[in-house]
Design a protein around this motif. Structure first.
Motif, PDB file in Angstrom:
ATOM      1  N   ARG A  83       0.821 -11.898  -5.548  1.00 18.89           N
ATOM      2  CA  ARG A  83       1.629 -11.571  -4.284  1.00 18.89           C
ATOM      3  C   ARG A  83       2.346 -12.772  -3.745  1.00 18.89           C
ATOM      4  NH1 ARG A  83       0.769  -7.623  -6.436  1.00 18.89           N
ATOM      5  NH2 ARG A  83      -0.645  -5.574  -5.482  1.00 18.89           N
ATOM      6  N   TYR A 121       2.462  -8.555   2.855  1.00 13.80           N
ATOM      7  CA  TYR A 121       3.680  -7.662   1.923  1.00 13.80           C
ATOM      8  C   TYR A 121       3.271  -6.330   1.379  1.00 13.80           C
ATOM      9  CZ  TYR A 121       7.623  -8.052  -1.090  1.00 13.80           C
ATOM     10  OH  TYR A 121       9.006  -7.812  -1.646  1.00 13.80           O
ATOM     11  N   PRO A 122       2.004  -6.200   1.062  1.00 12.63           N
ATOM     12  CA  PRO A 122       1.650  -4.914   0.522  1.00 12.63           C
ATOM     13  C   PRO A 122       1.603  -3.947   1.541  1.00 12.63           C
ATOM     14  CG  PRO A 122      -0.110  -6.655  -0.523  1.00 12.63           C
ATOM     15  CD  PRO A 122       0.886  -7.228   0.656  1.00 12.63           C
ATOM     16  N   SER A 156       7.247  -6.275   6.799  1.00  8.35           N
ATOM     17  CA  SER A 156       6.151  -5.443   6.500  1.00  8.35           C
ATOM     18  C   SER A 156       5.768  -4.971   7.707  1.00  8.35           C
ATOM     19  CB  SER A 156       5.193  -6.495   5.799  1.00  8.35           C
ATOM     20  OG  SER A 156       4.681  -7.367   6.917  1.00  8.35           O
ATOM     21  N   ALA A 189       2.278 -13.268   2.042  1.00 12.08           N
ATOM     22  CA  ALA A 189       1.561 -12.686   0.821  1.00 12.08           C
ATOM     23  C   ALA A 189       0.456 -11.730   1.332  1.00 12.08           C
ATOM     24  CB  ALA A 189       1.173 -13.749   0.041  1.00 12.08           C
ATOM     25  N   LEU A 216       5.085  -4.241  -6.746  1.00 10.59           N
ATOM     26  CA  LEU A 216       3.451  -4.445  -6.374  1.00 10.59           C
ATOM     27  C   LEU A 216       2.515  -4.061  -7.378  1.00 10.59           C
ATOM     28  CD1 LEU A 216       3.544  -3.645  -2.528  1.00 10.59           C
ATOM     29  CD2 LEU A 216       3.514  -6.037  -3.514  1.00 10.59           C
TER      30      LEU A 216
END
Length: 278
Positions: free
Chosen positions: A123, A273-274, A186, A270, A117
């Motif tokens: 992303r 995801y983080p 996630s 997207a 990341l």
């Protein structure tokens, strides 16, 4: 004042339009890079392809042979094994896709996700690249299954257009379900919990679809659920292309639903995801 605002707005629109090719190129580069990395993993894991190909073959040659002459389940096609083939192909790909999120949790645990990341890759490119990896695994399984079907002389329509179209629909569906898996990953922090949620998701998707039996023999309430299930459209389209059975649906709608499903899940993945590193 309004003229100045209009000029600024026009300039911003032109700037966005000029940047679109650059963004598209970065997205493509990121997708290809991640897809190539996933393909490299698969090249060193031939046992995984073999073991995952066994399950659909068991469904096809044990379950399918036991009910081979059941006309109700085969939708009047004649050979239930042929009717079942697209369903088990989609089922095998679904299992690959849904549990693909386990890799995301593992990458977070070893610190690889944090480094990924931190790269300049978009992303969405990371998500699509990983989804491409799941689709490549599904493609390998599909090739094995199609070869076995040909050797066993199970009567499907062997046309280039039909096989290519069915495989394309399979890959789109696999990528979409892989994106759904990344959304779940996630939100879940442990592999054990993800396994439980994965089973909770995959079994209703599989059994509340037309993978094993036609929609016509389902009770009314289950038919409603099946029509809302994207796997039903994937299997229906593959069955139409490989067997010529449309069951009252439209092939263009099957592709439209699966492509829309892929776009929505990829965009959501997207965005979420983080959060997997938190």
């Amino acid at each position: 004042m309004s003229a100045r605002a209009a000029s600024v707005h026009t300039g911003s629109v032109e700037s966005v339009l000029r940047s679109l090719p650059v963004r598209a190129a970065r997205l493509l580069d990121g997708t290809v890079a991640m897809g190539w990395a996933e393909l490299h993993k698969l090249r060193h894991d031939h046992l995984d392809i073999f073991t995952r190909s066994v399950q659909p073959l068991l469904w096809l040659f044990i379950f399918g042979t036991a009910l081979q002459h059941n006309h109700a389940l085969s939708g009047g096609y004649g050979d239930y094994r042929a009717y079942l083939a697209p369903g088990v192909m989609a089922q095998a790909a679904l299992f690959v896709a849904i549990f693909f999120g386990l890799g995301v949790i593992w990458e977070r645990d070893v610190g690889q996700l944090q480094r990924l990341l931190a790269t300049p890759l978009p992303r969405l490119g990371i998500v699509l690249g990983k989804a491409t990896g799941a689709a490549i695994r599904a493609l390998a399984q599909a090739v094995v299954l199609l070869v076995v079907i040909a050797v066993a002389r199970i009567s499907i329509h062997w046309s280039v257009q039909g096989v290519v179209g069915a495989v394309a629909l399979l890959l789109i569906g696999t990528a979409a379900f892989a994106c759904l898996s990344m959304i779940l990953a996630s939100l879940v922090k442990t592999r054990e919990r993800f396994m439980g949620i994965g089973q909770l998701v995959v079994m209703p998707l599989f059994f509340a679809s037309s993978a094993l039996y036609p929609l016509a023999i389902m009770p009314a309430w289950l038919r409603v659920v099946a029509h809302a299930n994207p796997l039903s459209y994937e299997v229906h389209g593959m069955r139409d292309l490989l067997l010529g059975i449309s069951a009252g649906g439209w092939l263009w709608l099957d592709f439209a639903v699966m492509i829309s499903f892929l776009i929505v899940t990829a965009v959501v993945a997207a965005k979420t995801y983080p959060r997997a590193i938190l």
